[in-house]
Design a protein around this motif. Structure first.
Motif, PDB file in Angstrom:
ATOM      1  N   PRO A  73       0.825  -1.213   0.000  1.00  0.00           N
ATOM      2  CA  PRO A  73       0.000   0.000   0.000  1.00  0.00           C
ATOM      3  C   PRO A  73       0.861   1.265   0.000  1.00  0.00           C
ATOM      4  O   PRO A  73       1.823   1.368   0.768  1.00  0.00           O
ATOM      5  N   VAL A  74       0.511   2.200  -0.894  1.00  0.00           N
ATOM      6  CA  VAL A  74       1.224   3.476  -0.974  1.00  0.00           C
ATOM      7  C   VAL A  74       0.265   4.661  -0.934  1.00  0.00           C
ATOM      8  O   VAL A  74       0.694   5.813  -0.928  1.00  0.00           O
ATOM      9  N   GLY A  75      -1.034   4.381  -0.892  1.00  0.00           N
ATOM     10  CA  GLY A  75      -2.017   5.451  -0.837  1.00  0.00           C
ATOM     11  C   GLY A  75      -3.400   4.873  -0.649  1.00  0.00           C
ATOM     12  O   GLY A  75      -3.605   3.662  -0.780  1.00  0.00           O
ATOM     13  N   PHE A  76      -4.337   5.769  -0.319  1.00  0.00           N
ATOM     14  CA  PHE A  76      -5.720   5.335  -0.140  1.00  0.00           C
ATOM     15  C   PHE A  76      -6.646   6.517  -0.337  1.00  0.00           C
ATOM     16  O   PHE A  76      -6.235   7.673  -0.219  1.00  0.00           O
ATOM     17  N   ALA A  77      -7.889   6.194  -0.660  1.00  0.00           N
ATOM     18  CA  ALA A  77      -8.910   7.224  -0.835  1.00  0.00           C
ATOM     19  C   ALA A  77     -10.235   6.649  -0.377  1.00  0.00           C
ATOM     20  O   ALA A  77     -10.489   5.448  -0.541  1.00  0.00           O
ATOM     21  N   ALA A  78     -11.071   7.509   0.220  1.00  0.00           N
ATOM     22  CA  ALA A  78     -12.357   7.062   0.745  1.00  0.00           C
ATOM     23  C   ALA A  78     -13.472   7.957   0.223  1.00  0.00           C
ATOM     24  O   ALA A  78     -13.373   9.185   0.265  1.00  0.00           O
ATOM     25  N   LEU A  79     -14.524   7.310  -0.276  1.00  0.00           N
ATOM     26  CA  LEU A  79     -15.716   8.000  -0.755  1.00  0.00           C
ATOM     27  C   LEU A  79     -16.789   7.889   0.317  1.00  0.00           C
ATOM     28  O   LEU A  79     -17.160   6.788   0.719  1.00  0.00           O
ATOM     29  N   LYS A  80     -17.242   9.038   0.803  1.00  0.00           N
ATOM     30  CA  LYS A  80     -18.285   9.088   1.828  1.00  0.00           C
ATOM     31  C   LYS A  80     -19.618   9.343   1.127  1.00  0.00           C
ATOM     32  O   LYS A  80     -19.743  10.321   0.386  1.00  0.00           O
ATOM     33  N   GLY A  81     -20.575   8.476   1.364  1.00  0.00           N
ATOM     34  CA  GLY A  81     -21.835   8.581   0.645  1.00  0.00           C
ATOM     35  C   GLY A  81     -21.572   8.328  -0.823  1.00  0.00           C
ATOM     36  O   GLY A  81     -20.666   7.578  -1.185  1.00  0.00           O
ATOM     37  N   LYS A  82     -22.333   8.985  -1.675  1.00  0.00           N
ATOM     38  CA  LYS A  82     -22.098   8.780  -3.100  1.00  0.00           C
ATOM     39  C   LYS A  82     -21.337   9.925  -3.757  1.00  0.00           C
ATOM     40  O   LYS A  82     -20.945   9.813  -4.912  1.00  0.00           O
ATOM     41  N   ASP A  83     -21.085  11.010  -2.993  1.00  0.00           N
ATOM     42  CA  ASP A  83     -20.581  12.193  -3.691  1.00  0.00           C
ATOM     43  C   ASP A  83     -19.569  13.052  -2.927  1.00  0.00           C
ATOM     44  O   ASP A  83     -19.414  14.230  -3.218  1.00  0.00           O
ATOM     45  N   HIS A  84     -18.856  12.475  -1.949  1.00  0.00           N
ATOM     46  CA  HIS A  84     -17.875  13.276  -1.205  1.00  0.00           C
ATOM     47  C   HIS A  84     -16.595  12.480  -0.975  1.00  0.00           C
ATOM     48  O   HIS A  84     -16.630  11.386  -0.398  1.00  0.00           O
ATOM     49  N   ILE A  85     -15.465  13.037  -1.437  1.00  0.00           N
ATOM     50  CA  ILE A  85     -14.168  12.432  -1.148  1.00  0.00           C
ATOM     51  C   ILE A  85     -13.809  12.824   0.279  1.00  0.00           C
ATOM     52  O   ILE A  85     -13.573  13.999   0.563  1.00  0.00           O
ATOM     53  N   ASP A  86     -13.799  11.834   1.176  1.00  0.00           N
ATOM     54  CA  ASP A  86     -13.488  12.111   2.573  1.00  0.00           C
ATOM     55  C   ASP A  86     -11.981  12.168   2.797  1.00  0.00           C
ATOM     56  O   ASP A  86     -11.491  13.028   3.515  1.00  0.00           O
ATOM     57  N   MET A  87     -11.254  11.244   2.180  1.00  0.00           N
ATOM     58  CA  MET A  87      -9.799  11.207   2.358  1.00  0.00           C
ATOM     59  C   MET A  87      -9.151  10.770   1.050  1.00  0.00           C
ATOM     60  O   MET A  87      -9.679   9.912   0.353  1.00  0.00           O
ATOM     61  N   LEU A  88      -7.996  11.353   0.751  1.00  0.00           N
ATOM     62  CA  LEU A  88      -7.148  10.899  -0.344  1.00  0.00           C
ATOM     63  C   LEU A  88      -5.719  11.225   0.076  1.00  0.00           C
ATOM     64  O   LEU A  88      -5.350  12.396   0.158  1.00  0.00           O
ATOM     65  N   TYR A  89      -4.961  10.191   0.401  1.00  0.00           N
ATOM     66  CA  TYR A  89      -3.601  10.358   0.914  1.00  0.00           C
ATOM     67  C   TYR A  89      -2.652   9.423   0.187  1.00  0.00           C
ATOM     68  O   TYR A  89      -2.965   8.251  -0.011  1.00  0.00           O
ATOM     69  N   VAL A  90      -1.493   9.957  -0.208  1.00  0.00           N
ATOM     70  CA  VAL A  90      -0.455   9.178  -0.874  1.00  0.00           C
ATOM     71  C   VAL A  90       0.820   9.330  -0.065  1.00  0.00           C
ATOM     72  O   VAL A  90       1.178  10.432   0.362  1.00  0.00           O
ATOM     73  N   HIS A  91       1.522   8.214   0.132  1.00  0.00           N
ATOM     74  CA  HIS A  91       2.782   8.244   0.878  1.00  0.00           C
ATOM     75  C   HIS A  91       3.756   9.194   0.178  1.00  0.00           C
ATOM     76  O   HIS A  91       3.846   9.200  -1.060  1.00  0.00           O
ATOM     77  N   PRO A  92       4.511  10.004   0.943  1.00  0.00           N
ATOM     78  CA  PRO A  92       5.440  10.955   0.324  1.00  0.00           C
ATOM     79  C   PRO A  92       6.394  10.299  -0.678  1.00  0.00           C
ATOM     80  O   PRO A  92       6.740  10.912  -1.692  1.00  0.00           O
ATOM     81  N   GLY A  93       6.799   9.062  -0.427  1.00  0.00           N
ATOM     82  CA  GLY A  93       7.716   8.377  -1.336  1.00  0.00           C
ATOM     83  C   GLY A  93       7.084   7.972  -2.659  1.00  0.00           C
ATOM     84  O   GLY A  93       7.793   7.616  -3.602  1.00  0.00           O
ATOM     85  N   ALA A  94       5.765   8.023  -2.758  1.00  0.00           N
ATOM     86  CA  ALA A  94       5.069   7.623  -3.984  1.00  0.00           C
ATOM     87  C   ALA A  94       4.452   8.808  -4.719  1.00  0.00           C
ATOM     88  O   ALA A  94       3.821   8.628  -5.759  1.00  0.00           O
ATOM     89  N   VAL A  95       4.639  10.017  -4.190  1.00  0.00           N
ATOM     90  CA  VAL A  95       4.086  11.209  -4.836  1.00  0.00           C
ATOM     91  C   VAL A  95       4.739  11.377  -6.210  1.00  0.00           C
ATOM     92  O   VAL A  95       5.932  11.129  -6.374  1.00  0.00           O
ATOM     93  N   GLY A  96       3.940  11.762  -7.192  1.00  0.00           N
ATOM     94  CA  GLY A  96       4.452  11.994  -8.535  1.00  0.00           C
ATOM     95  C   GLY A  96       4.472  10.754  -9.412  1.00  0.00           C
ATOM     96  O   GLY A  96       4.959  10.803 -10.537  1.00  0.00           O
ATOM     97  N   GLN A  97       3.933   9.647  -8.923  1.00  0.00           N
ATOM     98  CA  GLN A  97       3.917   8.399  -9.691  1.00  0.00           C
ATOM     99  C   GLN A  97       2.517   8.054 -10.201  1.00  0.00           C
ATOM    100  O   GLN A  97       2.270   6.941 -10.629  1.00  0.00           O
ATOM    101  N   GLY A  98       1.587   8.992 -10.120  1.00  0.00           N
ATOM    102  CA  GLY A  98       0.250   8.764 -10.644  1.00  0.00           C
ATOM    103  C   GLY A  98      -0.705   8.098  -9.668  1.00  0.00           C
ATOM    104  O   GLY A  98      -1.845   7.789 -10.023  1.00  0.00           O
ATOM    105  N   VAL A  99      -0.271   7.900  -8.433  1.00  0.00           N
ATOM    106  CA  VAL A  99      -1.102   7.211  -7.444  1.00  0.00           C
ATOM    107  C   VAL A  99      -2.325   8.048  -7.079  1.00  0.00           C
ATOM    108  O   VAL A  99      -3.454   7.553  -7.076  1.00  0.00           O
TER     109      VAL A  99
END
Length: 169
Positions: A73-99
């Motif tokens: 795992p290098v990142g994660f994202a969570a959709l709350k309900g049908k229309d709200h991005i609650d979290m979107l986090y990418v590990h600093p070491g994976a930034v810039g790789q399209g994650v």
């Protein structure tokens, strides 16, 4: 560096992912938000993941996707309900790789599939540019209290394909 970078993959959240996602959450905040938030604000924000049980429950209660590189795992994202991005986090070491883009693309498709006409996110100051590049428009500035510290963010909205823009969501 002539090697091709491995492609990120997506999979659903599993409860066993919680400790590594909590670490990604904290690392992202501690290493990449210093230009926008004070050290006290960063510590308060990162401490949200210290109670791993509560953090895991939050992730499990939403549609949470895990981005992996070579099965880690290098990142994660969570959709709350049908229309709200609650979290979107990418590990600093994976930034810039399209994650981050891959996670956002997936949530946008899922939201559209759930019938959402638009998608919102409360973007931290350091994430504003990422979401703006993806077509999200700022709607309002917010101030929230997290563990005794005030943090600012901006509610942003993107009309999804097939939706007419300009009207209320």
């Amino acid at each position: 560096m002539g090697q091709t970078l491995p492609k990120p993959a997506l999979r659903p959240f599993l409860a066993a992912d919680t400790p590594v996602l909590a670490a990604i959450f904290a690392a992202r905040i501690e290493q990449l938000t210093g230009d926008d938030y004070s050290e006290a604000q960063q510590q308060a924000w990162a401490s949200v993941a210290e109670d791993e049980e509560a953090f895991g429950r939050r992730l499990a209660s939403e549609l949470t996707l895990i981005a992996t590189l070579q099965n880690s795992p290098v990142g994660f994202a969570a959709l709350k309900g049908k229309d709200h991005i609650d979290m979107l986090y990418v590990h600093p070491g994976a930034v810039g790789q399209g994650v981050g883009a891959m996670l956002a693309d997936a949530l946008e498709r899922l939201a559209g599939g759930r019938g959402a006409k638009s998608l919102t996110v409360d973007a931290s100051d350091n994430a504003l540019e990422f979401f703006a590049r993806r077509g999200y428009q700022p709607k309002q500035r917010n101030t929230v209290t997290v563990n005794g510290e005030w943090l600012a963010n901006t509610t942003m909205q993107k009309m999804l394909d097939g939706s007419k823009s300009g009207g209320p969501a």
